[in-house]
Design a protein around this motif. Structure first.
Motif, PDB file in Angstrom:
ATOM      1  N   GLN A  63      61.742  98.201  70.633  1.00 28.35           N
ATOM      2  CA  GLN A  63      60.790  99.111  71.253  1.00 28.35           C
ATOM      3  C   GLN A  63      60.679 100.425  70.488  1.00 28.35           C
ATOM      4  O   GLN A  63      59.575 100.957  70.327  1.00 28.35           O
ATOM      5  N   ILE A  64      61.803 100.936  70.023  1.00 26.82           N
ATOM      6  CA  ILE A  64      61.793 102.218  69.313  1.00 26.82           C
ATOM      7  C   ILE A  64      61.073 102.097  67.975  1.00 26.82           C
ATOM      8  O   ILE A  64      60.322 102.995  67.565  1.00 26.82           O
ATOM      9  N   GLN A  65      61.272 100.987  67.270  1.00 26.34           N
ATOM     10  CA  GLN A  65      60.650 100.803  65.964  1.00 26.34           C
ATOM     11  C   GLN A  65      59.130 100.832  66.031  1.00 26.34           C
ATOM     12  O   GLN A  65      58.476 101.216  65.066  1.00 26.34           O
ATOM     13  N   SER A  66      58.563 100.414  67.166  1.00 26.56           N
ATOM     14  CA  SER A  66      57.107 100.334  67.275  1.00 26.56           C
ATOM     15  C   SER A  66      56.512 101.460  68.119  1.00 26.56           C
ATOM     16  O   SER A  66      55.313 101.451  68.405  1.00 26.56           O
ATOM     17  N   ASN A  67      57.349 102.443  68.513  1.00 29.42           N
ATOM     18  CA  ASN A  67      56.873 103.524  69.364  1.00 29.42           C
ATOM     19  C   ASN A  67      56.096 104.555  68.540  1.00 29.42           C
ATOM     20  O   ASN A  67      56.654 105.154  67.608  1.00 29.42           O
ATOM     21  N   PRO A  68      54.829 104.809  68.854  1.00 27.06           N
ATOM     22  CA  PRO A  68      54.017 105.758  68.064  1.00 27.06           C
ATOM     23  C   PRO A  68      54.603 107.163  68.031  1.00 27.06           C
ATOM     24  O   PRO A  68      54.514 107.840  66.999  1.00 27.06           O
TER      25      PRO A  68
END
Length: 260
Positions: free
Chosen positions: A239-244
């Motif tokens: 989730q963190i890797q894809s959080n804008p």
């Protein structure tokens, strides 16, 4: 998993500067949670607040439901929350084993005078601390350097010694401040394995601050992201890797900054 550590609305102000602003999150029992963020995001200040090395300006910290914020740091450590440091806080003129034995004295039953006089209780403490130190040395694989002076150790072994010193206090929650700093890839992966073993084999819950994003993504169950003292994201590594918001905080440099 139950909430072992709870940070509720914690803030820290230094005059007109707000270093940490209304940060809340929890750490579950048996979890490895990482706090990340750009330089100056407030990570180290937050760690000091959690471990009570700094008083909070606002908010509270709870360990197993008991408020621990703004207590003396040694009192917090005795309750089971122990912090390691970026700088290896060791006695460099002592051996690895001696450093670990000394770290046990947080749990002493004998008084300082008792140790000076060599009372029976002090002798029993010393014997127990020596046995525990040998157990920690074996657990962390430090047998080959047990008699080496701390001043001669390379960075990877210094970090492992810092972890051993933390373990000597029998922590419930171990706060690791940049445990992979200054290490090469092999040393980092070895330390990742040790941290996982702390959790899996010793039952220690781990909260860490770290800049090495590939290591963070590999080791973490969950991640909290700070920017300018505020929490901007919380979730699993995926989730963190894809959080804008996280990508923006790292100036959009996904590959270099967050391991994508």
């Amino acid at each position: 998993m139950s909430n072992l550590l709870e940070i509720k609305g914690v803030s820290k102000r230094f005059g007109g500067l707000t270093a940490v602003n209304n940060v809340s999150f929890h750490v579950s029992e048996g979890e490895i949670l990482s706090v990340i963020g750009p330089n100056g995001a407030g990570k180290s200040t937050l760690f000091k607040l959690i471990a009570s090395f700094l008083p909070t300006s606002q908010g509270e910290v709870f360990l197993r439901g008991e408020r621990i914020s703004n207590l003396a740091p040694h009192t917090v450590a005795r309750k089971g929350l122990v912090r390691t440091f970026q700088e290896a806080t060791i006695f460099r003129s002592m051996t690895v084993r001696e450093n670990i034995i000394v770290a046990h004295h947080l749990r002493s039953r004998a008084s300082l005078l008792g140790f000076f006089l060599g009372t029976r209780l002090a002798a029993a403490d010393e014997a127990a601390f020596a046995e525990s130190a040998d157990n920690i040395i074996e657990f962390l694989g430090l047998d080959a350097i047990r008699d080496e002076l701390a001043s001669t150790l390379p960075q990877g072994h210094l970090r492992a010694l810092g972890m051993a010193i933390g373990l000597a206090t029998h922590p419930t929650v171990l706060l690791l401040d940049e445990p992979f700093a200054g290490m090469n890839h092999d040393e980092t992966m070895h330390m990742v394995t040790l941290v996982r073993r702390l959790r899996d084999e010793r039952g220690v819950t781990v909260l860490l601050v770290e800049h090495d994003m590939p290591a963070v993504m590999k080791i973490s169950d969950r991640i909290v992201v700070l920017n300018f003292g505020e929490k901007i994201a919380e979730g699993t590594p995926t989730q963190i890797q894809s959080n804008p918001k996280v990508i923006e905080a790292y100036l959009g440099a996904e590959d270099a900054a967050i391991g994508l």
